[in-house]
Design an enzyme around this catalytic site. Structure first.
Site, PDB file in Angstrom:
ATOM      1  N   SER A  79      14.519  22.243   2.210  1.00  0.00           N
ATOM      2  CA  SER A  79      15.323  23.069   3.110  1.00  0.00           C
ATOM      3  C   SER A  79      16.511  22.219   3.571  1.00  0.00           C
ATOM      4  CB  SER A  79      14.462  23.441   4.323  1.00  0.00           C
ATOM      5  OG  SER A  79      15.248  23.922   5.373  1.00  0.00           O
ATOM      6  N   TYR A 138       8.941  21.466  11.471  1.00  0.00           N
ATOM      7  CA  TYR A 138       9.403  21.985  10.176  1.00  0.00           C
ATOM      8  C   TYR A 138      10.352  20.975   9.530  1.00  0.00           C
ATOM      9  CZ  TYR A 138      11.583  25.217   6.809  1.00  0.00           C
ATOM     10  OH  TYR A 138      12.059  25.815   5.658  1.00  0.00           O
TER      11      TYR A 138
HETATM   12  N1  LIG Z   1      14.260  31.703   3.507  1.00  0.00           N
HETATM   13  C1  LIG Z   1      15.003  30.651   3.787  1.00  0.00           C
HETATM   14  O1  LIG Z   1      16.112  30.774   4.310  1.00  0.00           O
HETATM   15  C2  LIG Z   1      14.519  29.264   3.462  1.00  0.00           C
HETATM   16  C3  LIG Z   1      15.388  28.217   3.721  1.00  0.00           C
HETATM   17  C4  LIG Z   1      14.985  26.919   3.434  1.00  0.00           C
HETATM   18  C5  LIG Z   1      13.745  26.692   2.872  1.00  0.00           C
HETATM   19  N2  LIG Z   1      12.905  27.730   2.636  1.00  0.00           N
HETATM   20  C6  LIG Z   1      11.586  27.418   2.066  1.00  0.00           C
HETATM   21  O2  LIG Z   1      11.303  28.288   1.006  1.00  0.00           O
HETATM   22  C7  LIG Z   1       9.887  28.424   0.856  1.00  0.00           C
HETATM   23  C8  LIG Z   1       9.539  29.896   0.748  1.00  0.00           C
HETATM   24  O3  LIG Z   1       9.877  30.519   1.982  1.00  0.00           O
HETATM   25  P1  LIG Z   1      10.352  32.043   2.067  1.00  0.00           P
HETATM   26  O4  LIG Z   1      11.676  32.050   2.667  1.00  0.00           O
HETATM   27  O5  LIG Z   1      10.121  32.735   0.792  1.00  0.00           O
HETATM   28  O6  LIG Z   1       9.369  32.557   3.216  1.00  0.00           O
HETATM   29  P2  LIG Z   1       8.134  33.577   3.213  1.00  0.00           P
HETATM   30  O7  LIG Z   1       8.550  34.882   2.652  1.00  0.00           O
HETATM   31  O8  LIG Z   1       7.581  33.526   4.586  1.00  0.00           O
HETATM   32  O9  LIG Z   1       7.125  32.920   2.163  1.00  0.00           O
HETATM   33  C9  LIG Z   1       6.268  31.872   2.519  1.00  0.00           C
HETATM   34  C10 LIG Z   1       5.138  31.827   1.513  1.00  0.00           C
HETATM   35  O10 LIG Z   1       4.274  30.736   1.845  1.00  0.00           O
HETATM   36  C11 LIG Z   1       2.921  31.209   1.864  1.00  0.00           C
HETATM   37  N3  LIG Z   1       2.121  30.468   2.830  1.00  0.00           N
HETATM   38  C12 LIG Z   1       2.315  30.357   4.162  1.00  0.00           C
HETATM   39  N4  LIG Z   1       1.332  29.658   4.733  1.00  0.00           N
HETATM   40  C13 LIG Z   1       0.485  29.299   3.732  1.00  0.00           C
HETATM   41  C14 LIG Z   1      -0.737  28.567   3.672  1.00  0.00           C
HETATM   42  N5  LIG Z   1      -1.324  28.082   4.771  1.00  0.00           N
HETATM   43  N6  LIG Z   1      -1.321  28.379   2.469  1.00  0.00           N
HETATM   44  C15 LIG Z   1      -0.766  28.889   1.346  1.00  0.00           C
HETATM   45  N7  LIG Z   1       0.368  29.594   1.338  1.00  0.00           N
HETATM   46  C16 LIG Z   1       0.995  29.807   2.504  1.00  0.00           C
HETATM   47  C17 LIG Z   1       3.033  32.683   2.258  1.00  0.00           C
HETATM   48  O11 LIG Z   1       1.932  33.436   1.784  1.00  0.00           O
HETATM   49  P3  LIG Z   1       0.647  33.878   2.655  1.00  0.00           P
HETATM   50  O12 LIG Z   1       1.119  34.216   4.023  1.00  0.00           O
HETATM   51  O13 LIG Z   1       0.105  35.024   1.874  1.00  0.00           O
HETATM   52  O14 LIG Z   1      -0.262  32.683   2.604  1.00  0.00           O
HETATM   53  C18 LIG Z   1       4.296  33.088   1.505  1.00  0.00           C
HETATM   54  O15 LIG Z   1       3.981  33.449   0.176  1.00  0.00           O
HETATM   55  C19 LIG Z   1       9.272  27.714   2.074  1.00  0.00           C
HETATM   56  O16 LIG Z   1       8.847  26.431   1.699  1.00  0.00           O
HETATM   57  C20 LIG Z   1      10.442  27.601   3.047  1.00  0.00           C
HETATM   58  O17 LIG Z   1      10.311  26.512   3.910  1.00  0.00           O
HETATM   59  C21 LIG Z   1      13.257  29.010   2.915  1.00  0.00           C
END
Ligand SMILES: NC(=O)c1ccc[n+]([C@@H]2O[C@H](COP(=O)([O-])OP(=O)(O)OC[C@H]3O[C@@H](n4cnc5c(N)ncnc54)[C@H](OP(=O)(O)O)[C@@H]3O)[C@@H](O)[C@H]2O)c1
Length: 279
Positions: free
Chosen positions: A142, A155
């Site tokens: 991130s 985070y």
């Molecule tokens: N969206 C952004 O702007 C952004 C920016 C920078 C970095 N990121 C990174 O991108 C990645 C994906 O995020 P996203 O934006 O797609 O968010 P998201 O839609 O909230 O997806 C997060 C995923 O992680 C899984 N997860 C959460 N807790 C977990 C656990 N304890 N064990 C296993 N799986 C778990 C969730 O599935 P379940 O709830 O079903 O377990 C979900 O599939 C993350 O690492 C996030 O930090 C996102």
């Protein structure tokens, strides 16, 4: 389009957001997919779309917080198709609270899911990749892995830790045939803020406005696939907010002043100005 035909890709966080979109992109490029997250219902929803692309897929339920269970999950994943070519450590949870309002329990949960979980999966899987002299480990960091902004302390800590670990690991893997790709997303249109935790461990439960009209998950996933194909060491994925990486590199002092007060408000203002000059 580059083909991933015959490749086996294991994606954590496959039940929503970026991970879900990665499943679709990899499936369309011919890969077999292992989908992991906690929510079986959501993984099944994603899996049913994958069969529409003719892709083979399997579900392995994982809670990354439960570190002791992860070695067995790696065995289960290897048993699905006999090997794993690409591990995408994408799952993660956010934080929306001040450091002093965040309990140690919440700090630990975020570190386990975002840092120790991916670390354990990678260390368990690596011997298999090294033996085959082939493989790629992808990790979703991130901008918070590059600098800290208010209300994201644990985070940001977890994402900084990913850089430390995977940079170091990469240097140890030179010549092994295994590659590390670190993805640095900017602001991507997902429900990550709704799924983020407040300091007391309860859900923040609200998609922040900035994320509602941000860079699309489809575009992000396509770019991530390109980075994987090119075996990039590190790549930023997102919109204009990528400028902050340059600012951070050129003047960490100025960057700290920028993020000290209301960085999101400041960012929106800067974006409006940038869009004005583009017209
Ligand atoms: N969206 C952004 O702007 C952004 C920016 C920078 C970095 N990121 C990174 O991108 C990645 C994906 O995020 P996203 O934006 O797609 O968010 P998201 O839609 O909230 O997806 C997060 C995923 O992680 C899984 N997860 C959460 N807790 C977990 C656990 N304890 N064990 C296993 N799986 C778990 C969730 O599935 P379940 O709830 O079903 O377990 C979900 O599939 C993350 O690492 C996030 O930090 C996102």
């Amino acid at each position: 389009m580059y083909s991933f035909k015959g490749k086996v890709v294991w994606i954590t966080g496959a039940s929503s957001g970026i991970g879900e979109q990665l499943c679709y992109q990899f499936a369309q490029a011919g890969a077999s997919i292992i989908l992991s997250a906690r929510s079986y219902t959501n993984l099944e929803r994603v899996q049913s779309k994958l069969s529409g692309f003719g892709a083979k897929s399997r579900i392995i339920l994982i809670d990354l917080e439960l570190l002791n269970q992860l070695p067995d999950k790696v065995d289960d994943a290897l048993a699905c198709f006999g090997r794993i070519d690409i591990l995408v450590n994408n799952a993660g949870i956010g934080l929306r609270d001040f450091a002093l309002a965040t309990s140690l329990m919440t700090d630990k949960k975020i570190m386990n899911v975002n840092y120790f979980g991916p670390m354990v999966l990678t260390k368990e899987l690596l011997p298999h990749m090294i033996e085959r002299q082939s493989g790629q480990v992808v990790v979703t960091s991130s901008l918070s892995g590059k600098y800290g902004v208010p209300r994201t302390s644990a985070y940001a800590a977890s994402k900084h830790a990913l850089h430390g670990f995977f940079e170091s690991l990469r240097s140890e893997l030179v010549g092994s045939g295994v590659f590390i790709t670190i993805i640095v997303p900017g602001i991507i249109q997902t429900d990550i803020t709704a799924h983020a935790l407040k300091g007391d461990g309860t859900l923040f439960d609200r998609v922040e406005a900035t994320y509602q009209s941000a860079y699309s998950t489809e575009k992000a996933a396509k770019k991530i696939l390109q980075a994987i194909i090119k075996k990039k060491e590190e790549v930023f994925i997102g919109g204009n907010e990528g400028i902050t990486l340059l600012l951070q590199r050129l003047s960490p002092w100025l960057m700290r002043r920028f993020i000290r007060n209301h960085p999101i408000k400041r960012w929106r203002k800067l974006k409006r100005r940038l869009n004005f000059w583009k017209k």
